[in-house]
Design an enzyme around this catalytic site. Structure first.
Site, PDB file in Angstrom:
ATOM      1  N   HIS A 155       6.702  -1.251   3.421  1.00 56.11           N
ATOM      2  CA  HIS A 155       6.576  -2.791   3.766  1.00 56.11           C
ATOM      3  C   HIS A 155       5.578  -3.598   2.820  1.00 56.11           C
ATOM      4  CE1 HIS A 155       3.339  -0.202   5.703  1.00 56.11           C
ATOM      5  NE2 HIS A 155       2.384  -1.415   5.256  1.00 56.11           N
ATOM      6  N   ASN A 203       0.781  -1.102   0.239  1.00 60.08           N
ATOM      7  CA  ASN A 203       0.200  -0.081   0.021  1.00 60.08           C
ATOM      8  C   ASN A 203       0.978   1.237  -0.016  1.00 60.08           C
ATOM      9  OD1 ASN A 203      -2.461  -1.654   0.229  1.00 60.08           O
ATOM     10  ND2 ASN A 203      -1.942  -1.856   2.329  1.00 60.08           N
TER      11      ASN A 203
HETATM   12  P1  5GP Z   1      -0.774  -0.915   6.163  1.00 57.97           P
HETATM   13  O1  5GP Z   1      -1.981  -0.581   6.221  1.00 57.97           O
HETATM   14  O2  5GP Z   1       0.262   0.406   6.387  1.00 57.97           O
HETATM   15  O3  5GP Z   1      -0.314  -1.278   4.559  1.00 57.97           O
HETATM   16  O4  5GP Z   1      -0.184  -1.999   7.065  1.00 57.97           O
HETATM   17  C1  5GP Z   1       0.271  -1.758   8.174  1.00 57.97           C
HETATM   18  C2  5GP Z   1       0.286  -3.283   8.983  1.00 57.97           C
HETATM   19  O5  5GP Z   1       1.144  -3.175  10.183  1.00 57.97           O
HETATM   20  C3  5GP Z   1      -1.195  -3.640   9.388  1.00 57.97           C
HETATM   21  O6  5GP Z   1      -1.451  -4.887   8.909  1.00 57.97           O
HETATM   22  C4  5GP Z   1      -0.857  -3.841  10.864  1.00 57.97           C
HETATM   23  O7  5GP Z   1      -1.664  -4.908  11.525  1.00 57.97           O
HETATM   24  C5  5GP Z   1       0.620  -4.000  11.193  1.00 57.97           C
HETATM   25  N1  5GP Z   1       1.146  -3.506  12.333  1.00 57.97           N
HETATM   26  C6  5GP Z   1       1.117  -2.279  12.804  1.00 57.97           C
HETATM   27  N2  5GP Z   1       1.726  -2.265  13.769  1.00 57.97           N
HETATM   28  C7  5GP Z   1       2.430  -3.133  14.185  1.00 57.97           C
HETATM   29  C8  5GP Z   1       3.233  -3.836  15.344  1.00 57.97           C
HETATM   30  O8  5GP Z   1       3.674  -3.030  16.027  1.00 57.97           O
HETATM   31  N3  5GP Z   1       3.658  -4.873  14.942  1.00 57.97           N
HETATM   32  C9  5GP Z   1       3.536  -5.855  13.931  1.00 57.97           C
HETATM   33  N4  5GP Z   1       4.102  -7.128  13.924  1.00 57.97           N
HETATM   34  N5  5GP Z   1       2.580  -5.233  13.092  1.00 57.97           N
HETATM   35  C10 5GP Z   1       1.953  -4.175  12.924  1.00 57.97           C
END
Ligand code: 5GP
Ligand code: ZN
Length: 117
Positions: free
Chosen positions: A101, A88
């Protein structure tokens, strides 16, 4: 290292995570809120905000992320069954954590190929 970036803190082991693979360039750890039996985040070990911030200076990290997918898929046991990689970018892309990521998702038959709503 970007201050207040949770993924930089995960790379530096300042906050705990379940790391499944890492090397000099890449860290791969389980997503905190998995949407499938296998849900791993693959990130560069330096702070790159998003796809828009990839440059000739940091492209080496991105190359290693792409090489890491098949290592992670093997470790997680989905290399033969298949998986999906999602990245994303920015506001409309729904990016919540501003550290590049890639979600590697699998372990079940996935639904809609492209979420547009
Ligand atoms: P985005 O929406 O930015 O593409 O995805 C962020 C992802 O990071 C989400 O799926 C969320 O669950 C994950 N995430 C957020 N904070 C943490 C964290 O502190 N540890 C881990 N392992 N995952 C996280
Ligand atoms: Zn960061």
């Amino acid at each position: 290292m970007e201050e207040n970036c949770i993924f930089c803190k995960i790379v530096n082991k300042e906050i705990p995570s379940t790391i499944v693979y890492e090397d000099e360039y890449v860290c791969a750890f389980k997503d905190l809120n998995p949407i499938a039996p296998v849900h791993v985040l693959v990130i560069p070990k330096i702070h790159i905000q998003d796809l828009e911030h990839i440059t000739q200076d940091n492209i080496e990290y991105v190359k290693h992320i792409h090489s890491a997918f098949k290592k992670v898929s093997q470790i997680m046991g989905v290399n033969e069954t298949g998986y999906r990689v999602i990245c994303n970018c920015g506001e409309d892309g729904g990016q919540e954590v501003k550290h590049l990521h890639y979600h590697l998702i699998g372990g079940k038959k996935l639904g809609n190929k492209i979420a547009h709503e």
